[in-house]
Scaffold this active site. Structure first.
Site, PDB file in Angstrom:
ATOM      1  CD  GLN A 125      -3.047  -1.009   2.258  1.00 36.76           C
ATOM      2  OE1 GLN A 125      -3.197  -2.016   2.928  1.00 36.76           O
ATOM      3  NE2 GLN A 125      -3.717   0.110   2.506  1.00 36.76           N
ATOM      4  NE  ARG A 152     -14.057   0.645   3.077  1.00 39.98           N
ATOM      5  CZ  ARG A 152     -14.440   0.138   1.921  1.00 39.98           C
ATOM      6  NH1 ARG A 152     -14.358  -1.148   1.698  1.00 39.98           N
ATOM      7  NH2 ARG A 152     -14.906   0.908   0.971  1.00 39.98           N
ATOM      8  CB  CYS A 153     -10.821   3.153  10.173  1.00 39.16           C
ATOM      9  SG  CYS A 153      -9.606   2.444  11.281  1.00 39.16           S
ATOM     10  CD  GLU A 186      -9.383   4.539   5.474  1.00 41.00           C
ATOM     11  OE1 GLU A 186      -9.128   5.466   6.239  1.00 41.00           O
ATOM     12  OE2 GLU A 186      -8.550   3.711   5.084  1.00 41.00           O
TER      13      GLU A 186
END
Lengths: 284, 804
Positions: free
Chosen positions: B235, B382-383, B758
């Site tokens: 990522q 996902r935050c 997110e």
């Protein structure tokens, strides 16, 4: 998730499959849809030097309804069970149960024979077969023999089938009365937290006969004769149903897993059985 | 009128910001033509596989590789002893700790990497793993962080005597850090004197991002020219290159890192894993390319988990419900190594956003990091960094306070929201919220679901339940969340010393098309679609004529990557800024071509027009051509620009979510009747992509709240290492979502965008969980821990005496 090396066999007849089995003995195993065996091989929990794929054997396929008897070839897929109108008319519980097995992709390949022969207590068909009082036909080097589903299961993954035998077909009388298959699961693709197969015959407003089997609540499917007996002669009212549930609870022996503790499973088993009885009775 | 129509047509042709342009990536993904790491196949490539520990805590007495090496096709078996001369048997983590690459004397979690087998094909590698003989001596196991802080059992013998950690003093051998923010004394005083105090332990269980594609890498060392090429599921490819250079000693220009198509990341692919290091070492040792691809079980059991926060909260208020203070102590279970992916100065991420959407005058947060015998990680699933934990905490505390006050939870939120006129708002824990209009969003949400009618229906349901008419309860789950994304200002945010800016480099081609390269990397977010839209609006070329490229460190400008919803706030800003540089130069070229002064021109959609003479103009296409085919005095040929953007502040997206859920108290099953999600992410670049992001994030939130967990038994065995037990919802379990929005632009962002990817996970988890809690509120339930799977909901009902 990489299996060790194995030899792949794809015989075209039962006789040819039996010959491979005989030749390799303990080193060989037959495979139907493969949904249980292949993951076990990938996890290296099953060591199968010779894998015998039964998919090419056409004599193991097919559904026949004749003279009130239903005969299903072991390699008939769940999808074929669901899409057979003849079967749905003769034994609607088969379609109802098969639709609760995994997902369409699995059902295109998964077979009834693999489901009943593997002896996995999580599988749905063994309990249903006990409820239907089905007969399994086994073929081995010495010919064929028949075993009742209610006598077939000994322990988890342990059945009456000998290593050199192949389960070739399943037969049962078209059930009379109302039928229901009820299953609670965490998600699509999961085994049952608890499932119940119920067939009730109604005569003059009373239960004339009752057959009840439970799934994934013991190390084998549980045919509860006492639960059925508790309903027979009653009007299927609250007391009789409670007696049936109590009898069933005496026959199951669930273990704790990620689906929950024993106490929860027993509770759900009771709820599921009540619902199945209620639905079967409404259809009787 | 005709002019207006023409102008609108020109705007439409750009497919710029605000357009629901179809994702250009999907042509290949929907046809199975994506190119992932496992699709990289090189001549002579070898395959690696790990021997992993079956124990959660054990001493490694010996490792015998003879039988494995004797297998035909096995090239090497690496152990810590082989890596030690290279100083690569341990590696630094993103959190200032270090982590074993291969077991060095002991193992600390089940699934830990013990040896790395390299073989000529994948099957031989797997066979050889079975042949490596490891002798273990089992040690007592710690899986409970509270117990770990009391226990004599030493997990990290390598640092047992070190009193000072990366984030301050350690008070116990299993303690990592205590990190504090806010005014503890003042908060305690407010709590002591408060009219009403609600207190609760809120647990956000351990879970896992579980991307569809697991992690993997292909490393290829070219010994002739000294160059190392590394394909991987990264990522943050540029940071990986820097780390690889620092660890290996290979100069950074000789390392090329490529993140190809990535099948989901969700934070799982931010960190550096032993597999990457081992594939690099193996290619250097063997001179042949080496591929390592983990399987699903390895991904779930050994790569970065998320959450695992025990949050002890106290919230105080007046009798009328005005919140006066918030106190929170977190016991954070970090597993065997502190490998959290957070900006360096924030060992608990941005958890101190936990005052949420509310105007809370004083607050304190303390976070104790603890070692246990579990897999390391602690990534933002996902935050933004620990924001979902913070949102869950405050949204639970609000509900508990509402019970304490015997007040409607929607009203309690309303009277405590930060008002629109208070922005920019300084929070008690040190953040400056950029913009927001919480009241408008809240009112819109409550009206949309007909909140009052729902409450009336719920009250009737409770009556019916008590009267024996139904066995189903109705829960109304409310959430108003505030995200903090877009890390971040370089002055206080870095990863391993690299400031968290991001970048965009644009090259306009002579015929009026373009390529833009960014320092981020899409893992499904749709960057190739949306960044082209930003540029289209900025430079007046159609998005269809703009290629977006990311992920190759030899071609893309340096950037810190994609996670924490930072791509749009940071790289999106860089894209706009680089676009504006292009436009500034284009203006000079247009002025020359039109023989006017620069200032006599104005920008109009896709062209510069002479003010007051709309028939005299040069389109961006005209200008691009001129940039390459004419000698323009005082202007260099070509049309390129680059921008490195350091954001002045974070952005603060927010939203209002409402979940209506039916709960069967007898089986513990639930059914989601309605889910309404209002998101305010500032300026909206592509509404369709936003909706897709919201759907995906909500579905992950559903999974987390209702069933997904990484669970261990007392022996430290991972009980949820396969998708049979680790819950991933299918279409059947996923409800219909109603999406909605308000639009409050960020005042400091060049295009006002805040980021959205997110938000649905941050707001979704408390909405689902609050619905479960709310169903039982009438029966006195204050807190029951997630995941709310069947048996836990059943247990809640059972404990409340609802089974008769």
């Amino acid at each position: 998730m990489i299996p060790s090396e194995f030899e792949y066999h794809r015989p075209g007849s039962i006789a040819a499959a039996l010959a491979v089995l005989e030749e390799h003995g303990d080193d060989a195993r037959v495979m139907a849809g493969g949904h249980s065996l292949i993951p076990m091989m990938k996890l290296r929990m099953a060591d199968v030097p010779h894998l015998i794929d039964l998919q090419a054997i056409t004599e193991l396929k097919g559904i026949a309804v004749e003279g009130g008897t239903i005969t299903i070839g072991a390699m008939t897929t769940q999808h074929e069970l669901i899409t057979s109108d003849e079967l749905a008319a003769a034994a609607p519980i088969m379609r109802e149960a098969a639709l609760l097995i995994a997902d369409p992709q699995v059902r295109y390949v998964g077979t009834i024979g693999g489901n009943v022969a593997n002896g996995d207590p999580g599988n749905d068909m063994p309990g249903l077969m006990q409820c239907l009082d089905a007969t399994f036909t086994l073929q081995g080097p010495d010919g064929t023999r028949e075993v009742q589903a209610r006598d077939f299961y000994e322990a988890a993954y342990m059945t009456d089938r000998e290593d050199d035998e192949i389960l070739t077909k399943i037969s049962f009388a078209a059930p009379k009365g109302g039928q229901a298959y009820e299953k609670q699961k965490r998600k699509i693709g999961d085994y049952a937290t608890a499932a119940a197969a119920v067939i009730l015959e109604k005569v003059d407003g009373k239960v004339a006969s009752a057959s009840i089997a439970m799934t994934n609540l013991s190390d084998t499917p549980v045919f509860s004769a006492d639960a059925g007996a508790a309903l027979v002669g009653s009007d299927c009212g609250a007391d009789a149903v409670s007696d049936a549930v109590s009898a069933m609870l005496g026959d199951i022996d669930p273990t704790e897993d990620n689906r929950g503790p024993v106490e929860f499973k027993k509770h759900v088993a009771g709820v599921i059985l009540r619902r199945a009885i209620e639905r079967a009775w409404s259809r009787a | 009128m005709k002019d207006l129509e023409d102008r609108q047509e020109r705007i439409d042709n750009l497919k710029g910001m605000g357009c629901s342009r179809k994702r250009v990536e999907d042509a290949r993904f929907t046809q199975g033509k994506g190119k992932y790491v496992d699709d990289v196949n090189l001549p002579g490539m070898l395959h690696g596989d790990f021997v992993r520990s079956p124990y959660a805590h054990a001493r490694v007495k010996s490792i015998n590789i003879d039988a494995a090496m004797a297998l035909d096709g096995v090239v090497a078996v690496l152990t810590a002893k082989d890596l030690e001369p290279l100083a690569l048997h341990w590696m630094p983590t993103l959190a200032g700790d270090k982590q074993m690459v291969l077991a060095d004397g002991k193992v600390l979690f089940q699934g830990q990497e013990v040896a790395f087998v390299v073989a000529k094909d994948r099957y031989i590698a797997a066979d050889a793993v079975e042949l490596v003989e490891v002798e273990y001596e089992e040690l007592p196991v710690l899986v409970d962080p509270f117990e770990a802080l009391q226990s004599d059992i030493v997990l990290r013998e390598d640092i047992k005597d070190e009193k000072e950690g990366a984030h301050g003093p350690r008070r116990h051998h299993n303690h990592i850090f205590l990190w504090e923010e806010g005014d503890k004394e003042a908060t305690e005083q407010v709590l002591d004197e408060a009219e009403v105090v609600a207190e609760e332990m809120v647990y956000y269980h351990r879970t896992h991002p579980c991307p569809l594609e697991p992690c993997g890498s292909v490393a290829s060392m070219d010994k002739i020219n000294g160059k190392l090429t590394l394909w991987g599921t990264f990522q943050a490819p540029h940071v990986v290159r820097t780390v690889a250079s620092l660890l290996s000693g290979i100069e950074e220009h000789n390392i090329r890192v490529i993140s190809p198509d990535i099948g989901g990341g969700f934070g799982n692919k931010v960190g550096v894993y032993p597999g990457y290091v081992c594939s690099i070492v193996a290619t250097i040792v063997t001179g042949q390319p080496v591929k390592w691809i983990e399987d699903r079980m390895e991904n779930l059991m050994a790569t970065a988990f998320a959450r695992d926060y025990w949050m002890k909260g106290k919230i105080s208020a007046t009798k009328e419900g005005k919140i006066t203070g918030l106190h929170c102590h977190v016991t954070a279970d970090h597993g065997a190594f502190d490998a959290c992916a957070d900006p360096t100065k924030f060992p608990a991420g941005f958890f101190h956003i936990c005052t949420g959407s509310y105007d809370i005058p004083v607050a304190y947060v303390g976070v104790d990091g603890v070692y246990t015998n579990k897999a390391p990680g602690g990534v933002a699933y996902r935050c933004s960094f620990r924001v979902t934990e913070a949102a869950y905490f405050i949204e639970r505390m609000i509900e508990v306070l509402a019970m304490e006050l015997n007040m409607d939870a929607a009203e309690l939120r309303r009277i405590n929201f930060i008002r629109e006129d208070q922005f920019p708002y300084q929070s008690a824990l040190g953040w400056e919220y950029d913009s927001g209009d919480y009241h408008s969003a809240w009112d819109k949400a409550l009206a949309a679901v007909k909140y009052d009618e729902l409450r009336a229906e719920q009250a009737q349901r409770v009556e019916d339940f008590k009267a024996g008419k139904t066995r189903k309860l109705l829960g109304i789950g409310l959430t108003h969340f505030t995200e903090i994304v877009g890390a971040g200002p370089v002055k206080n945010c870095d990863i391993l010393g690299m400031g968290m800016f991001d970048s965009c480099e644009i090259r306009i081609h002579p015929t009026g098309s373009a390529i833009a390269r960014l320092g981020t990397i899409s893992q499904g977010q749709g960057h190739a679609t949306t960044f082209a839209q930003i540029l289209a609006s900025e430079i007046g070329l159609s998005a269809d004529s703009i290629t977006i490229e990311e992920g190759d460190t030899d071609t893309a400008p340096y950037g810190l990557g994609t996670y924490g919803s930072r791509s749009t706030p940071v790289a999106g800003a860089a894209t706009a800024m680089a676009g504006r540089k292009i436009r500034a130069k284009a203006q000079m070229i247009a002025a020359y071509l039109l023989e006017v002064h620069d200032n006599d021109l104005e920008w109009d959609v896709d062209r510069f027009v002479v003010k007051g003479a709309p028939e005299r103009f040069k389109t961006m296409k005209d200008i691009a051509y001129a940039a390459y085919n004419q000698a323009i005095p005082g202007v260099e040929p070509g049309l390129e620009a680059v921008s490195y953007y350091d954001p002045p502040n974070m952005t603060y997206p927010f939203g209002a979510y409402i979940c209506v859920m039916e709960i069967d108290v007898d089986t513990g099953e639930h059914e989601i009747r309605q889910f309404y999600a209002l998101d305010d992410c500032g300026t909206r670049i592509n509404p369709m992509v936003i909706e897709g992001q919201v759907h995906g994030g909500l579905t992950e939130a559903l999974a987390i709240a209702m069933g997904q967990e990484i669970a261990y038994d007392d022996m430290g065995n991972c009980k949820t290492g396969t998708l049979m037990d680790f819950f991933i919802p299918t279409a059947v379990e996923t409800p219909h979502y109603t999406t909605d929005h308000t639009e409050t632009p960020s005042p400091h962002h060049p295009i006002g965008a805040k980021g959205v990817g997110e938000s649905p996970n941050v707001g979704g988890v408390p909405a689902f969980s609050n619905a479960v809690h709310d169903a039982f509120r009438a029966f006195g339930l204050r807190q029951s821990h997630m995941p709310h799977d069947h048996w836990r909901i059943w247990k809640t009902a059972n404990d409340l005496g609802l089974h008769g």
